[in-house]
Design an enzyme around this catalytic site. Structure first.
Site, PDB file in Angstrom:
ATOM      1  N   TRP A 134      34.242  71.559  25.943  1.00 33.61           N
ATOM      2  CA  TRP A 134      33.346  72.490  25.508  1.00 33.61           C
ATOM      3  C   TRP A 134      32.754  73.562  26.565  1.00 33.61           C
ATOM      4  CZ3 TRP A 134      29.919  72.429  29.606  1.00 33.61           C
ATOM      5  CH2 TRP A 134      29.854  71.284  30.314  1.00 33.61           C
ATOM      6  N   LYS A 158      41.502  68.839  18.382  1.00 38.98           N
ATOM      7  CA  LYS A 158      40.537  67.948  18.523  1.00 38.98           C
ATOM      8  C   LYS A 158      39.522  68.659  19.650  1.00 38.98           C
ATOM      9  CE  LYS A 158      37.751  64.700  19.725  1.00 38.98           C
ATOM     10  NZ  LYS A 158      36.623  64.983  20.228  1.00 38.98           N
ATOM     11  N   HIS A 159      38.585  69.410  19.214  1.00 42.52           N
ATOM     12  CA  HIS A 159      37.628  70.157  19.898  1.00 42.52           C
ATOM     13  C   HIS A 159      36.336  69.025  20.316  1.00 42.52           C
ATOM     14  CE1 HIS A 159      36.550  73.323  22.085  1.00 42.52           C
ATOM     15  NE2 HIS A 159      36.803  74.367  21.423  1.00 42.52           N
ATOM     16  N   ALA A 160      35.861  69.672  21.580  1.00 46.64           N
ATOM     17  CA  ALA A 160      34.500  68.759  21.988  1.00 46.64           C
ATOM     18  C   ALA A 160      33.647  68.595  20.649  1.00 46.64           C
ATOM     19  CB  ALA A 160      33.748  69.141  23.216  1.00 46.64           C
ATOM     20  N   SER A 161      32.815  67.422  20.615  1.00 48.23           N
ATOM     21  CA  SER A 161      31.916  67.366  19.521  1.00 48.23           C
ATOM     22  C   SER A 161      30.825  67.949  19.750  1.00 48.23           C
ATOM     23  CB  SER A 161      31.590  65.631  19.487  1.00 48.23           C
ATOM     24  OG  SER A 161      32.853  64.886  19.020  1.00 48.23           O
ATOM     25  N   SER A 211      38.134  65.402  31.367  1.00 48.08           N
ATOM     26  CA  SER A 211      37.800  64.444  32.450  1.00 48.08           C
ATOM     27  C   SER A 211      39.146  63.634  32.787  1.00 48.08           C
ATOM     28  CB  SER A 211      36.793  63.484  32.084  1.00 48.08           C
ATOM     29  OG  SER A 211      37.238  62.517  30.954  1.00 48.08           O
ATOM     30  N   GLU A 232      44.903  69.038  32.137  1.00 47.35           N
ATOM     31  CA  GLU A 232      44.117  69.843  33.352  1.00 47.35           C
ATOM     32  C   GLU A 232      42.774  69.019  33.386  1.00 47.35           C
ATOM     33  OE1 GLU A 232      41.333  71.344  34.787  1.00 47.35           O
ATOM     34  OE2 GLU A 232      41.437  73.093  33.296  1.00 47.35           O
ATOM     35  N   LEU A 233      42.638  68.350  34.502  1.00 47.45           N
ATOM     36  CA  LEU A 233      41.480  67.377  34.577  1.00 47.45           C
ATOM     37  C   LEU A 233      40.535  67.764  35.606  1.00 47.45           C
ATOM     38  CD1 LEU A 233      43.994  64.367  34.451  1.00 47.45           C
ATOM     39  CD2 LEU A 233      42.963  65.468  32.332  1.00 47.45           C
ATOM     40  N   CYS A 266      36.102  74.058  35.821  1.00 50.08           N
ATOM     41  CA  CYS A 266      36.809  73.207  36.594  1.00 50.08           C
ATOM     42  C   CYS A 266      37.418  74.095  37.807  1.00 50.08           C
ATOM     43  CB  CYS A 266      38.209  72.884  35.627  1.00 50.08           C
ATOM     44  SG  CYS A 266      37.907  72.063  34.180  1.00 50.08           S
ATOM     45  N   GLU A 363      33.451  65.297  41.104  1.00 44.41           N
ATOM     46  CA  GLU A 363      33.282  66.681  40.858  1.00 44.41           C
ATOM     47  C   GLU A 363      31.843  66.915  40.328  1.00 44.41           C
ATOM     48  OE1 GLU A 363      35.401  70.002  37.872  1.00 44.41           O
ATOM     49  OE2 GLU A 363      35.585  67.803  37.159  1.00 44.41           O
TER      50      GLU A 363
END
Length: 458
Positions: A134, A158-161, A211, A232-233, A266, A363
């Protein structure tokens, strides 16, 4: 998690969306699969025309799209506008460069392989699933979608809710630009349903920004299916300041690096590692500038820092700060949530950190900076490399030999010298260690989801 827009500046639910049922998910995967058969046979010139038309739409829609971003995740409105325009720039970059990035290559001396001609060609894989976060609701998706579609692939998102309006905006965007129906489709589904999409034989690859636990889950499923994945985390990027640095410039850029996107980036500078000779001078400047920031309504042009995107995200940040303080950290600025509606957190600077504090290794996804005093460049690199992350890094030094030394010794996907980490269409982006693998952007990004096919002719 409910699929809904909740205004993080007020905590109020704006709109709730019904998830797609299994029949709708199947319909959308089928659309993307059919479109992939069509898109791979179109020319680069045709795709580029559609891409430029898509960029035109974004640029013409900048104010509405920016307001949508700010409403859903809370970044200051000026930063939302910049995100929309950056998306348009990236779309045009791939429209203009995809063909050269994927140009066939001929072996200079085919007789070396007993052939009359030999070389390689790049071909699209087909349907690629993107699982996206998001924090940059349009940019994170566009930096995948533009190269993927220009290569002849199609995309599922599939995007963030918590950013469903952004997800549905993207569902229509490329088709409005002229791409065949189904070239890019949003799936309003929960995280538990992602594995089934990856396992679908029509889906050929997956990319995730998110994440570390989410990355491990997606990578595990992709590995079982023997499908390509790019991850990419996140990161806990070091920002190193040496005695030869311009401290006024370094401290100003350090503030921007830490609070951009309300600290939810990030590639934000998160750990500020400062040589002892300039530690006090730098920290004084840095703390004063952090304290001077305006926290407030993200729709207000004067706001520097808006709310965190979610209530749970603010709780995570608060827990890290509370843990550090309980174990002896000094709070040089901020250190708490202001007394107001919404999910705000004050710009914070922590010092006196020890290895038993969670903030040292984890993080911090919010406007919280950690400062470290080091004796020399060797200690600076030891502190910089001690976390499990390796996304990017920044070094401030006026000594070119020292700059080269840091480039050689930092464990990261990028090193920015006398600046802050920024993603550019022209440069590869990605990390090492627990920050993931694979690359986005530049030529490397468009090639990730292509088959490099060898061609040999007798």
């Amino acid at each position: 998690m409910a699929i809904e827009t909740v205004n993080p500046a007020t905590g109020e639910t704006v709109e709730t969306f019904e998830p797609h049922d299994s029949a709708e998910v199947e319909r959308r995967i089928a659309q993307a699969f059919a479109a992939a058969q069509t898109l791979r046979d179109t020319s680069y010139a045709q795709r580029a025309q559609w891409m430029h038309a898509t960029a035109d739409i974004l640029e013409g829609d900048v104010d509405r799209a920016a307001a949508m971003i700010t409403l859903e995740m809370g970044k200051p409105i000026a930063q939302s506008r910049a995100e929309v325009l950056k998306c348009a720039k990236n779309i045009r970059f791939y429209a203009d460069n995809a063909e050269s990035f994927l140009a066939p290559e001929e072996l200079a001396d085919p007789t070396a392989v007993s052939a009359s001609a030999a070389g390689t060609v790049w071909q699209p894989l087909g349907v690629v699933l993107a699982v996206m976060p998001w924090n940059y609701p349009l940019w994170q998706v566009i930096r995948f979608a533009a190269p993927a579609l220009m290569a002849g692939n199609t995309g599922l998102l599939k995007h963030a809710s918590n950013v469903p309006q952004s997800a549905l905006y993207l569902d229509e965007l490329f088709e409005k630009g002229g791409f065949p129906a189904g070239s890019f489709r949003t799936l309003l589904i929960g995280s538990r349903e992602v594995a089934a999409v990856i396992e679908d034989s029509r889906v050929k690859a997956v990319t995730l920004t998110g994440s570390e636990p989410a990355g491990r889950s997606v990578a595990s499923t992709a590995g079982q299916e023997i499908k390509k994945a790019v991850l990419e985390l996140g990161g806990s990027d070091p920002f190193i300041v040496m005695p030869s640095a311009d401290l006024d410039a370094a401290s100003s850029v350090a503030v921007k690096a830490r609070i951009s996107n309300n600290g939810q980036s990030c590639i934000a500078g998160k750990r500020f590692i400062v040589h002892a000779d300039v530690y006090d001078a730098f920290v004084d400047l840095f703390v004063d500038k952090m304290k001077a920031l305006t926290v407030g309504d993200p729709m207000d042009e004067a706001t520097d820092v808006g709310p965190l995107a979610t209530e749970s995200g603010r709780a995570d940040v608060a827990e890290l700060v509370e843990d550090a303080v309980a174990k002896g950290a000094q709070v040089l600025a901020g250190g708490s949530a202001p007394d107001r509606p919404g999910w705000f957190y004050s710009p914070t600077v922590l010092a006196g950190l020890t290895d038993d504090m969670r903030v040292v290794m984890e993080e911090t996804f919010g406007p919280v900076a950690s400062v470290y005093k080091v004796a020399d460049r060797e200690e600076a690199v030891r502190v910089a490399n001690q976390t499990t992350f390796g996304l990017s890094s920044a070094v401030w030094s006026g000594d070119e030999n020292e700059q080269d030394w840091f480039v050689a010794n930092l464990d990261a996907g990028a090193v920015f010298l006398n600046g802050m980490t920024v993603s550019y269409p022209e440069l590869p982006f990605g990390g090492i260690k627990d920050s993931g693998y694979g690359r986005e952007l530049a030529a490397a990004g468009i090639r990730e989801f292509c088959n490099l096919k060898t061609v040999w002719k007798a």
